[in-house]
Design an enzyme around this catalytic site. Structure first.
Site, mmCIF file in Angstrom:
data_model
loop_
_atom_site.group_PDB
_atom_site.id
_atom_site.type_symbol
_atom_site.label_atom_id
_atom_site.label_comp_id
_atom_site.label_asym_id
_atom_site.label_seq_id
_atom_site.Cartn_x
_atom_site.Cartn_y
_atom_site.Cartn_z
ATOM 1 N N SER A 1 7.724 -6.546 2.966
ATOM 2 C CA SER A 1 6.489 -6.558 3.903
ATOM 3 C C SER A 1 6.444 -8.168 4.144
ATOM 4 O O SER A 1 6.366 -8.807 3.075
ATOM 5 C CB SER A 1 5.202 -6.080 3.510
ATOM 6 O OG SER A 1 4.188 -6.750 4.086
ATOM 7 N N HIS B 1 9.272 -4.699 6.872
ATOM 8 C CA HIS B 1 8.174 -3.648 7.242
ATOM 9 C C HIS B 1 7.348 -4.787 7.820
ATOM 10 O O HIS B 1 6.896 -5.851 7.272
ATOM 11 C CB HIS B 1 7.743 -3.414 5.747
ATOM 12 C CG HIS B 1 6.302 -2.621 5.832
ATOM 13 N ND1 HIS B 1 6.399 -1.472 5.842
ATOM 14 C CD2 HIS B 1 5.046 -3.106 5.713
ATOM 15 C CE1 HIS B 1 4.885 -0.903 5.866
ATOM 16 N NE2 HIS B 1 4.359 -2.008 5.777
ATOM 17 N N ASP C 1 3.687 -5.513 9.380
ATOM 18 C CA ASP C 1 2.165 -4.813 9.166
ATOM 19 C C ASP C 1 1.618 -5.498 10.449
ATOM 20 O O ASP C 1 1.229 -6.617 10.632
ATOM 21 C CB ASP C 1 1.610 -5.501 8.083
ATOM 22 C CG ASP C 1 2.178 -4.817 6.760
ATOM 23 O OD1 ASP C 1 2.193 -3.432 6.524
ATOM 24 O OD2 ASP C 1 2.429 -5.526 5.735
ATOM 25 N N MET D 1 -2.086 -5.455 12.485
ATOM 26 C CA MET D 1 -3.126 -5.094 12.207
ATOM 27 C C MET D 1 -4.305 -5.647 13.410
ATOM 28 O O MET D 1 -3.957 -6.683 14.100
ATOM 29 C CB MET D 1 -3.833 -5.808 10.931
ATOM 30 C CG MET D 1 -3.073 -5.438 9.707
ATOM 31 S SD MET D 1 -3.623 -6.207 8.087
ATOM 32 C CE MET D 1 -2.388 -5.790 6.869
ATOM 33 N N HIS E 1 4.519 -1.007 10.705
ATOM 34 C CA HIS E 1 3.317 -0.145 10.441
ATOM 35 C C HIS E 1 2.270 -0.302 10.747
ATOM 36 O O HIS E 1 1.496 -1.420 10.935
ATOM 37 C CB HIS E 1 3.203 -0.560 8.664
ATOM 38 C CG HIS E 1 2.085 0.200 8.032
ATOM 39 N ND1 HIS E 1 1.616 -0.413 6.804
ATOM 40 C CD2 HIS E 1 1.241 1.202 8.223
ATOM 41 C CE1 HIS E 1 0.644 0.392 6.448
ATOM 42 N NE2 HIS E 1 0.315 1.278 7.279
ATOM 43 N N MET F 1 -1.589 -0.412 11.894
ATOM 44 C CA MET F 1 -2.825 -0.457 11.457
ATOM 45 C C MET F 1 -3.806 -0.640 12.591
ATOM 46 O O MET F 1 -4.361 -1.985 12.374
ATOM 47 C CB MET F 1 -2.937 -1.092 10.247
ATOM 48 C CG MET F 1 -2.313 -0.472 8.951
ATOM 49 S SD MET F 1 -1.977 -1.715 7.443
ATOM 50 C CE MET F 1 -0.658 -2.730 8.143
ATOM 51 N N MET G 1 -0.518 5.354 1.537
ATOM 52 C CA MET G 1 -0.961 4.026 0.794
ATOM 53 C C MET G 1 -1.542 3.817 -0.512
ATOM 54 O O MET G 1 -2.217 5.101 -0.931
ATOM 55 C CB MET G 1 -2.055 3.570 1.887
ATOM 56 C CG MET G 1 -1.956 3.504 3.404
ATOM 57 S SD MET G 1 -0.472 1.888 3.503
ATOM 58 C CE MET G 1 -1.368 0.427 2.773
ATOM 59 N N GLY H 1 -4.935 -3.340 4.718
ATOM 60 C CA GLY H 1 -5.623 -4.683 5.426
ATOM 61 C C GLY H 1 -5.146 -5.930 4.696
ATOM 62 O O GLY H 1 -5.323 -6.825 5.540
ATOM 63 N N GLY I 1 -2.444 -8.034 1.613
ATOM 64 C CA GLY I 1 -1.353 -7.958 0.598
ATOM 65 C C GLY I 1 -1.999 -8.526 -0.622
ATOM 66 O O GLY I 1 -3.342 -9.024 -0.723
ATOM 67 N N ASP J 1 3.245 2.100 -0.079
ATOM 68 C CA ASP J 1 2.966 0.800 0.369
ATOM 69 C C ASP J 1 1.581 0.230 -0.262
ATOM 70 O O ASP J 1 0.642 0.723 -0.070
ATOM 71 C CB ASP J 1 2.599 0.456 2.126
ATOM 72 C CG ASP J 1 2.515 -0.545 2.402
ATOM 73 O OD1 ASP J 1 2.442 -1.629 1.780
ATOM 74 O OD2 ASP J 1 2.296 -0.640 3.676
ATOM 75 N N GLY J 2 1.878 -0.891 -1.004
ATOM 76 C CA GLY J 2 0.584 -1.450 -1.664
ATOM 77 C C GLY J 2 0.694 -1.922 -3.220
ATOM 78 O O GLY J 2 0.882 -0.709 -3.643
ATOM 79 N N SER K 1 3.678 -9.195 -1.522
ATOM 80 C CA SER K 1 3.286 -10.262 -2.317
ATOM 81 C C SER K 1 4.572 -10.505 -3.454
ATOM 82 O O SER K 1 4.903 -11.553 -3.775
ATOM 83 C CB SER K 1 2.014 -10.723 -2.690
ATOM 84 O OG SER K 1 1.645 -9.100 -3.640
HETATM 85 C C1 DX5 Z 1 -1.346 -3.653 3.470
HETATM 86 C C2 DX5 Z 1 0.021 -3.551 3.917
HETATM 87 C C3 DX5 Z 1 1.197 -3.840 3.032
HETATM 88 C C4 DX5 Z 1 1.073 -4.973 2.493
HETATM 89 C C5 DX5 Z 1 1.590 -5.068 0.814
HETATM 90 O O1 DX5 Z 1 -2.431 -3.089 4.173
HETATM 91 O O2 DX5 Z 1 0.310 -2.565 4.569
HETATM 92 O O3 DX5 Z 1 2.381 -3.473 3.668
HETATM 93 O O4 DX5 Z 1 1.683 -6.129 2.926
HETATM 94 O O5 DX5 Z 1 1.512 -6.130 0.216
HETATM 95 P P1 DX5 Z 1 1.682 -6.080 -1.434
HETATM 96 O O6 DX5 Z 1 2.953 -5.436 -1.816
HETATM 97 O O7 DX5 Z 1 1.293 -7.363 -1.904
HETATM 98 O O8 DX5 Z 1 0.602 -4.843 -1.764
HETATM 99 ZN ZN ZN Z 2 2.187 -2.061 5.328
#
Ligand code: DX5
Ligand code: ZN
Length: 222
Positions: A10, A34, A36, A38, A67, A69, A138, A143, A145, A174-175, A197
């Site tokens: 991501s 990936h 994200d 939002m 993804h 959101m 999830m 929301g 990282g 994811d997460g 991250s």
């Molecule tokens: C959070 C995202 C994730 C995020 C994951 O809402 O959907 O894709 O980037 O980041 P890490 O791996 O740091 O949890």
């Molecule tokens: Zn994601």
């Protein structure tokens, strides 16, 4: 047990001022990137509007795993499929007509994916399984990282793996995925791993993807 493993970094924690380059850094070693999206409505954070996301998708050297959101995702999800995303994840909590939107994503040429937040149960969505190419469980509240992996989601991952059975449906988590946590998700049955991250905060993001893949592949073949 042997299972095909996919690593989908991501870019949420990458350098947004040069995302093309950030994607290139991990391109040779990653399956998809990936993305994200939002909207500051469905989640309390904003990343890209459709135009900005489309610009990234158009130039990405990796296939894009979008993804979404965003609230009221039904129509916009199909547009993400139409501009060439490899997969498009809609959230069950944000979609009015889940089976129809999943079908529309497929018809537009993408893999259809259904995501659920930590408080949402997978058993409510068993009936759409024939319209799904991937489930996203999830493992943090969506929301941001850098949050901690929710171990209590592993029971849901296990139940989703059982639900999938022999179907060629990918099971994504994811997460909070890292070298420390991936083994729990592997053991529960996940095969597709978003890593944010842990990859982009590493000194060498590509080397981290390689390490995670090596660990997952050898762990999975035990
Ligand atoms: C959070 C995202 C994730 C995020 C994951 O809402 O959907 O894709 O980037 O980041 P890490 O791996 O740091 O949890
Ligand atoms: Zn994601």
């Amino acid at each position: 047990m042997s299972r095909e493993i996919r690593i989908t970094p991501s870019i949420l924690n990458a350098d947004f001022s040069q995302l093309d380059n950030e994607i290139k850094r991990i391109a040779d070693v990653s399956d998809l990137v990936h993305l994200d999206v939002m909207d500051d409505v469905f989640v309390p954070n904003f990343t890209f509007d459709f135009e900005a996301a489309a610009a990234i998708i158009a130039t990405s050297v990796l296939p894009v795993d979008a993804h979404l959101m965003v609230a009221n995702v039904d129509e916009i999800a199909v547009q993400y499929a139409e501009i060439g995303c490899s997969s498009v994840t809609i959230h069950a909590e944000a979609t009015r007509d889940i089976p129809q939107t999943l079908k529309n994503i497929r018809t537009a040429g993408s893999r259809s994916s259904l995501g659920i937040k930590p408080n949402t149960d997978i058993s409510d969505y068993e009936h759409v399984i024939d319209d799904v190419d991937m489930f996203l469980i999830m493992t943090v509240e969506p929301g941001f990282g850098g949050q901690s992996f929710m171990h209590e989601m592993m029971d849901k991952v296990r139940r989703t793996r059982i639900l999938i059975g022999d179907r060629p449906i990918w099971l994504q988590v994811d997460g909070g995925i890292s070298m420390k946590t991936i083994e729990y998700a592997l053991d529960a049955g996940a095969d597709t791993f978003v890593v944010g991250s842990a990859v982009f905060n590493a000194p060498d993001p590509a080397a981290m993807v390689v390490s995670i893949r090596q660990f997952a592949t050898s762990h999975g073949s035990k």
